[in-house]
Motif scaffolding. Structure first.
Motif, PDB file in Angstrom:
ATOM      1  N   PRO A  86       0.829  -1.210   0.000  1.00  0.00           N
ATOM      2  CA  PRO A  86       0.000   0.000   0.000  1.00  0.00           C
ATOM      3  C   PRO A  86       0.865   1.263   0.000  1.00  0.00           C
ATOM      4  O   PRO A  86       1.939   1.294   0.599  1.00  0.00           O
ATOM      5  CB  PRO A  86      -0.791  -0.103   1.305  1.00  0.00           C
ATOM      6  CG  PRO A  86      -0.703  -1.527   1.707  1.00  0.00           C
ATOM      7  CD  PRO A  86       0.570  -2.073   1.146  1.00  0.00           C
ATOM      8  N   LEU A  87       0.389   2.311  -0.682  1.00  0.00           N
ATOM      9  CA  LEU A  87       1.163   3.555  -0.774  1.00  0.00           C
ATOM     10  C   LEU A  87       1.397   4.208   0.575  1.00  0.00           C
ATOM     11  O   LEU A  87       2.361   4.944   0.742  1.00  0.00           O
ATOM     12  CB  LEU A  87       0.462   4.547  -1.711  1.00  0.00           C
ATOM     13  CG  LEU A  87       0.661   4.307  -3.201  1.00  0.00           C
ATOM     14  CD1 LEU A  87      -0.036   5.386  -4.013  1.00  0.00           C
ATOM     15  CD2 LEU A  87       2.122   4.239  -3.578  1.00  0.00           C
ATOM     16  N   ASP A  88       0.533   3.937   1.563  1.00  0.00           N
ATOM     17  CA  ASP A  88       0.727   4.551   2.872  1.00  0.00           C
ATOM     18  C   ASP A  88       1.961   4.007   3.590  1.00  0.00           C
ATOM     19  O   ASP A  88       2.410   4.573   4.573  1.00  0.00           O
ATOM     20  CB  ASP A  88      -0.522   4.417   3.750  1.00  0.00           C
ATOM     21  CG  ASP A  88      -1.109   3.032   3.718  1.00  0.00           C
ATOM     22  OD1 ASP A  88      -0.717   2.209   4.555  1.00  0.00           O
ATOM     23  OD2 ASP A  88      -1.960   2.776   2.841  1.00  0.00           O
ATOM     24  N   LYS A  89       2.555   2.913   3.106  1.00  0.00           N
ATOM     25  CA  LYS A  89       3.791   2.367   3.681  1.00  0.00           C
ATOM     26  C   LYS A  89       5.019   3.132   3.170  1.00  0.00           C
ATOM     27  O   LYS A  89       6.106   2.984   3.690  1.00  0.00           O
ATOM     28  CB  LYS A  89       3.950   0.886   3.327  1.00  0.00           C
ATOM     29  CG  LYS A  89       2.887  -0.009   3.897  1.00  0.00           C
ATOM     30  CD  LYS A  89       3.308  -0.508   5.227  1.00  0.00           C
ATOM     31  CE  LYS A  89       2.310  -1.566   5.697  1.00  0.00           C
ATOM     32  NZ  LYS A  89       2.654  -2.064   6.986  1.00  0.00           N
ATOM     33  N   PHE A  90       4.827   3.922   2.111  1.00  0.00           N
ATOM     34  CA  PHE A  90       5.906   4.735   1.565  1.00  0.00           C
ATOM     35  C   PHE A  90       5.795   6.139   2.153  1.00  0.00           C
ATOM     36  O   PHE A  90       5.036   6.373   3.082  1.00  0.00           O
ATOM     37  CB  PHE A  90       5.816   4.768   0.030  1.00  0.00           C
ATOM     38  CG  PHE A  90       6.019   3.419  -0.611  1.00  0.00           C
ATOM     39  CD1 PHE A  90       7.288   2.909  -0.812  1.00  0.00           C
ATOM     40  CD2 PHE A  90       4.937   2.651  -1.007  1.00  0.00           C
ATOM     41  CE1 PHE A  90       7.477   1.658  -1.398  1.00  0.00           C
ATOM     42  CE2 PHE A  90       5.108   1.403  -1.585  1.00  0.00           C
ATOM     43  CZ  PHE A  90       6.384   0.910  -1.783  1.00  0.00           C
ATOM     44  N   LYS A  91       6.509   7.086   1.586  1.00  0.00           N
ATOM     45  CA  LYS A  91       6.488   8.457   2.084  1.00  0.00           C
ATOM     46  C   LYS A  91       5.262   9.185   1.520  1.00  0.00           C
ATOM     47  O   LYS A  91       5.109   9.286   0.306  1.00  0.00           O
ATOM     48  CB  LYS A  91       7.771   9.163   1.665  1.00  0.00           C
ATOM     49  CG  LYS A  91       8.015  10.463   2.353  1.00  0.00           C
ATOM     50  CD  LYS A  91       9.402  10.973   2.014  1.00  0.00           C
ATOM     51  CE  LYS A  91       9.736  12.153   2.880  1.00  0.00           C
ATOM     52  NZ  LYS A  91      11.107  12.585   2.659  1.00  0.00           N
ATOM     53  N   ALA A 123      -7.474   8.813   4.209  1.00  0.00           N
ATOM     54  CA  ALA A 123      -8.659   8.571   5.034  1.00  0.00           C
ATOM     55  C   ALA A 123      -8.267   7.652   6.179  1.00  0.00           C
ATOM     56  O   ALA A 123      -7.368   6.810   6.048  1.00  0.00           O
ATOM     57  CB  ALA A 123      -9.763   7.939   4.205  1.00  0.00           C
ATOM     58  N   ASP A 124      -8.943   7.816   7.312  1.00  0.00           N
ATOM     59  CA  ASP A 124      -8.667   6.983   8.487  1.00  0.00           C
ATOM     60  C   ASP A 124      -9.706   5.876   8.555  1.00  0.00           C
ATOM     61  O   ASP A 124     -10.749   5.999   9.194  1.00  0.00           O
ATOM     62  CB  ASP A 124      -8.685   7.836   9.761  1.00  0.00           C
ATOM     63  CG  ASP A 124      -8.089   7.094  10.943  1.00  0.00           C
ATOM     64  OD1 ASP A 124      -7.867   5.874  10.818  1.00  0.00           O
ATOM     65  OD2 ASP A 124      -7.842   7.730  11.977  1.00  0.00           O
ATOM     66  N   ILE A 125      -9.424   4.785   7.871  1.00  0.00           N
ATOM     67  CA  ILE A 125     -10.290   3.607   7.878  1.00  0.00           C
ATOM     68  C   ILE A 125      -9.431   2.474   8.432  1.00  0.00           C
ATOM     69  O   ILE A 125      -8.627   1.886   7.723  1.00  0.00           O
ATOM     70  CB  ILE A 125     -10.799   3.264   6.463  1.00  0.00           C
ATOM     71  CG1 ILE A 125     -11.545   4.460   5.878  1.00  0.00           C
ATOM     72  CG2 ILE A 125     -11.684   2.029   6.495  1.00  0.00           C
ATOM     73  CD1 ILE A 125     -11.961   4.300   4.446  1.00  0.00           C
ATOM     74  N   ASN A 126      -9.587   2.194   9.736  1.00  0.00           N
ATOM     75  CA  ASN A 126      -8.715   1.232  10.429  1.00  0.00           C
ATOM     76  C   ASN A 126      -7.244   1.616  10.246  1.00  0.00           C
ATOM     77  O   ASN A 126      -6.415   0.791   9.880  1.00  0.00           O
ATOM     78  CB  ASN A 126      -8.959  -0.197   9.948  1.00  0.00           C
ATOM     79  CG  ASN A 126     -10.353  -0.679  10.234  1.00  0.00           C
ATOM     80  OD1 ASN A 126     -10.953  -0.279  11.231  1.00  0.00           O
ATOM     81  ND2 ASN A 126     -10.889  -1.525   9.370  1.00  0.00           N
ATOM     82  N   GLY A 127      -6.927   2.867  10.459  1.00  0.00           N
ATOM     83  CA  GLY A 127      -5.581   3.392  10.260  1.00  0.00           C
ATOM     84  C   GLY A 127      -5.560   4.269   9.023  1.00  0.00           C
ATOM     85  O   GLY A 127      -6.428   4.162   8.153  1.00  0.00           O
ATOM     86  N   LYS A 128      -4.579   5.125   8.934  1.00  0.00           N
ATOM     87  CA  LYS A 128      -4.506   6.053   7.803  1.00  0.00           C
ATOM     88  C   LYS A 128      -4.049   5.325   6.546  1.00  0.00           C
ATOM     89  O   LYS A 128      -3.028   4.657   6.549  1.00  0.00           O
ATOM     90  CB  LYS A 128      -3.564   7.201   8.140  1.00  0.00           C
ATOM     91  CG  LYS A 128      -4.109   8.058   9.252  1.00  0.00           C
ATOM     92  CD  LYS A 128      -3.163   9.163   9.630  1.00  0.00           C
ATOM     93  CE  LYS A 128      -3.762   9.926  10.791  1.00  0.00           C
ATOM     94  NZ  LYS A 128      -2.838  10.862  11.377  1.00  0.00           N
ATOM     95  N   LYS A 129      -4.847   5.501   5.481  1.00  0.00           N
ATOM     96  CA  LYS A 129      -4.561   4.846   4.205  1.00  0.00           C
ATOM     97  C   LYS A 129      -4.787   5.841   3.074  1.00  0.00           C
ATOM     98  O   LYS A 129      -5.515   6.811   3.230  1.00  0.00           O
ATOM     99  CB  LYS A 129      -5.472   3.634   4.021  1.00  0.00           C
ATOM    100  CG  LYS A 129      -5.245   2.559   5.075  1.00  0.00           C
ATOM    101  CD  LYS A 129      -6.237   1.425   4.920  1.00  0.00           C
ATOM    102  CE  LYS A 129      -6.007   0.332   5.915  1.00  0.00           C
ATOM    103  NZ  LYS A 129      -6.342   0.652   7.270  1.00  0.00           N
ATOM    104  N   VAL A 130      -4.167   5.572   1.929  1.00  0.00           N
ATOM    105  CA  VAL A 130      -4.298   6.449   0.762  1.00  0.00           C
ATOM    106  C   VAL A 130      -5.307   5.841  -0.206  1.00  0.00           C
ATOM    107  O   VAL A 130      -5.199   4.669  -0.576  1.00  0.00           O
ATOM    108  CB  VAL A 130      -2.932   6.652   0.069  1.00  0.00           C
ATOM    109  CG1 VAL A 130      -3.071   7.542  -1.153  1.00  0.00           C
ATOM    110  CG2 VAL A 130      -1.916   7.230   1.033  1.00  0.00           C
TER     111      VAL A 130
END
Length: 187
Positions: A86-91, A123-130
């Motif tokens: 997932p992109l949220d694992k990157f910068k 969005a914060d859906i079970n943690g912040k995700k893109v």
């Protein structure tokens, strides 16, 4: 993607010849050298990938499995398998949730800088995700993903450097193991 260090009969015979009267210990010397090379490859994968990509070592480590060599099976292997990350694992910049944000979100998969991803939002859906919307309507939304670790390892520069360092470690350790057996036999 996988990196295999394998020993053929010719190489085994060469080590047996060098060991002389201690030739029965050749398989154990080779297997120890192979295992050290596999450990080196395992750590170098994390180091080399992180030089190019904005990813944590733990995220890379989750995809790696190591098979050790033994006296019977003179083959060591480090394998990477995994899904898209997932992109949220990157910068991600900014990483905060703000429904009224007018500026676009920037994402840095590679270390060469941040790139704007049009229509992306946090969005914060079970943690912040893109995420990104499929159309102008509010729903449906899709989570955005970057490359997988095996795809990152497909980069020729990274792959070549890891294999070079692994082979170098194997050769150095094999030399060390042969010398150790010969010294122990003399003493």
């Amino acid at each position: 993607m996988r990196v295999i260090v394998d020993v053929d009969k010719k190489q085994l015979q060469s080590v047996e010849d060098r060991l002389g009267e201690f030739n029965k210990q050749a398989p154990s010397a080779i297997s120890r050298a192979l295992n050290r090379a596999a450990s080196n490859v395992n750590s170098n994968i994390k180091k080399e990938v992180r030089k190019e990509y904005n990813i944590k070592a733990g995220d890379i480590n989750e995809t790696l499995t190591k098979t050790k060599a033994s006296k019977i099976s003179l083959k060591a292997e480090v394998r990477s398998s995994g899904a898209l990350i997932p992109l949220d694992k990157f910068k991600v910049s900014p990483k905060t949730v703000n429904p009224k944000r007018k500026s676009q979100i920037k994402i840095g998969v590679k270390k060469d800088g941040l790139k704007i991803v049009m229509g992306a939002f946090v969005a914060d859906i079970n943690g912040k995700k893109v995420f990104q919307r499929e159309s102008k309507s509010r729903l449906p939304i899709n989570r955005l993903f970057g490359p997988s670790v095996p795809q990152m390892l497909g980069n020729e520069e990274i792959k070549t450097e890891i294999e070079r360092q692994g082979q170098e470690t194997f050769n150095n350790r094999l030399e060390h193991e042969i010398n150790r057996i010969l010294e122990k036999g003399r003493g």
